[in-house]
Design a protein around this motif. Structure first.
Motif, PDB file in Angstrom:
ATOM      1  N   ARG A   1      55.326  35.017  36.549  1.00 12.13           N
ATOM      2  CA  ARG A   1      54.297  36.064  36.682  1.00 12.13           C
ATOM      3  C   ARG A   1      54.797  37.434  36.233  1.00 12.13           C
ATOM      4  O   ARG A   1      54.255  38.463  36.626  1.00 12.13           O
TER       5      ARG A   1
ATOM      6  N   TRP B   1      54.313  38.651  33.484  1.00 11.33           N
ATOM      7  CA  TRP B   1      53.296  39.248  32.616  1.00 11.33           C
ATOM      8  C   TRP B   1      51.938  39.349  33.307  1.00 11.33           C
ATOM      9  O   TRP B   1      50.915  39.462  32.645  1.00 11.33           O
ATOM     10  N   ASP B   2      51.965  39.312  34.640  1.00 12.28           N
ATOM     11  CA  ASP B   2      50.728  39.433  35.403  1.00 12.28           C
ATOM     12  C   ASP B   2      50.678  40.740  36.190  1.00 12.28           C
ATOM     13  O   ASP B   2      50.147  40.797  37.302  1.00 12.28           O
ATOM     14  N   ASP B   3      51.231  41.794  35.597  1.00 12.81           N
ATOM     15  CA  ASP B   3      51.316  43.076  36.311  1.00 12.81           C
ATOM     16  C   ASP B   3      50.149  44.011  36.009  1.00 12.81           C
ATOM     17  O   ASP B   3      50.086  45.117  36.530  1.00 12.81           O
ATOM     18  N   LYS B   4      49.224  43.596  35.138  1.00  9.67           N
ATOM     19  CA  LYS B   4      48.016  44.385  34.930  1.00  9.67           C
ATOM     20  C   LYS B   4      46.843  43.444  34.741  1.00  9.67           C
ATOM     21  O   LYS B   4      47.015  42.287  34.331  1.00  9.67           O
TER      22      LYS B   4
END
Length: 440
Positions: free
Chosen positions: A314, A316-319
């Motif tokens: 995750r 790349w799941d910060d936005k």
């Protein structure tokens, strides 16, 4: 020109073509990574509407006049056509297929679809991008079941898909910037090129259009591993993929990146025809070296597992408007075999290495199914795909790491804002209470 001289000329052309074809792989093993600098005549050949006369004189060309796969076969599209969201979504975790406006691709010769429509060896030089598993837009789903043609069922105005055979700089290539011979450390450059191409396209609303980008790389990395184990380690492979994703993350709004795990390259040695052995020795001699066979299998699994762990962490799941999702449909896709146990060569181009149109189609269908499957429950063998999986009223979105969680709240399929129905219920309750009070 005498017949003997014509034969010699055709043979010299064939040898030259094979050298150019091999160049894309060899250059990936050198220290200085550069894009292939093919001669101008080769780019012109790629973009011509028909093969030149000398090409037609090459041995075996007559097969080009025969019927190509799938022939008269057509594929039924059985998913209901679900409409786009009532309002354009702001979260990638609530992205419906019909919400996707643009498709693009990063990768190597499998993404540029080298040889997908070829029937004799020199045609493998052609990049059949219109048949590519992801961005291929030739025909329709019924004859060319790619991800792009699936999406066009939901959104006929899809942009970025590829047509026919063409160079990566051709307008017909769409947003497919895959290049033959590319390795993982080429991907950051491809990511920047893709962003610039989308910014420059007047038909793309760069800030607001939702984009689906496939990222598929690793065949040339694995095939160069035995010559440079440090540079082609699983860690470096994953590092460069993450660097490319970071560029997309920082520079490409409203994006779903479908990251495809590497296939089982060690199994190419099952194809033992003399031409196959020759081409595999050019492309991937590491896979033919029996002294390192176990190590080569181990590094292949390391590539798969290291990349999957990174993407599913995750990071790349910060936005809310961006995600990267790992599609593992090749992780257990073993060599297709006929009933007698011999390899089914119909899944491969004449070089026994690249995918045929048949393989691209099956690959596209299972990739789609992966995006319709919850993370952790995704299919890992594309030869087992029988039917497309469809979005449903209960879950109309592409699956991501985030919305695969059991506690993820799915909006009502009507498209009504979540807060409206409770408010209406409270109003009705208040009116009922007033009526009861007045009656008293």
């Amino acid at each position: 020109m005498t017949n003997s001289r014509m034969k010699m000329t055709s043979l010299s052309h064939l040898l030259l073509l094979l050298l150019v074809l091999a160049y894309g792989v060899v250059k990936g093993e050198t220290e200085e990574i550069v894009y292939p600098d093919f001669p101008d005549w080769f780019e012109n050949l790629e973009n011509e509407t028909g093969p030149p006369e000398w090409f037609q004189r090459l041995p075996g060309y007559e097969c080009s006049q025969e019927a190509r796969w799938p022939g008269d076969q057509t594929f039924p599209f059985e998913c209901p056509i679900m409409q786009a969201s009532a309002t354009r979504p702001t979260s990638v975790h609530r992205l419906r297929p019909a919400d996707i406006n643009v498709i693009g691709a990063l990768g190597d010769s499998l993404s540029s679809a080298n040889g997908a429509g070829a029937c004799f060896l020199p045609e493998v030089l052609y990049m059949y991008r219109g048949q590519c598993f992801s961005t291929g837009g030739d025909g329709s789903f019924e004859t060319n079941p790619t991800i792009a043609n699936i999406l066009r069922k939901f959104n006929p105005d899809l942009k970025g898909y590829s047509l026919e055979t063409n160079w990566w700089t051709s307008p017909q290539a769409g947003m497919n910037v895959g290049i033959p011979g590319a390795v993982a450390d080429d991907l950051p450059r491809q990511a920047r090129a893709l962003i610039n191409a989308m910014k420059d396209d007047p038909n793309i609303d760069f800030e607001n259009d939702w984009k689906l980008i496939t990222l598929f790389i690793g065949g040339n990395d694995l095939c160069g591993w035995c010559r440079n184990k440090e540079k082609r380690s699983a860690e470096m492979y994953t590092y460069w993929i993450n660097e490319a994703i970071k560029i997309l993350h920082d520079g490409l709004p409203r994006t779903y990146v479908a990251v495809i795990g590497i296939l089982l390259i060690p199994e190419v040695d099952i194809m033992d025809k003399p031409l196959c052995r020759f081409m595999h020795n050019q492309y991937c001699s590491c896979a033919l070296d029996r002294s390192i066979r176990n190590d080569f299998w181990n590094i292949t699994r390391d590539y798969q597992e290291t990349l999957q762990t990174a993407i599913e962490s995750r990071m790349w799941d910060d936005k809310d408007d961006f995600t990267a999702s790992l599609l593992p449909c090749l992780h257990e896709s073993h060599m297709p075999l006929l009933e007698d146990g011999s390899p089914d060569y119909s899944y491969f181009a004449p070089d026994c290495f690249h995918f045929s149109h048949k393989a691209h189609s099956g690959f596209g269908a299972i990739l789609w199914n992966n995006m319709m499957e919850r993370v952790g429950e995704r299919s890992e063998d594309f030869l087992e795909v029988e039917n497309l999986k469809c979005p449903s009223d209960t879950f109309p979105f592409l699956y991501t790491n985030v919305n695969s969680d059991p506690g993820f709240q799915v909006e009502l399929p009507s498209g009504s804002p979540a807060g409206i129905r409770p408010a209406i219920n409270l109003t009705l309750f208040a009116l009922a209470a007033i009526c009861l009070f007045l009656n008293l």
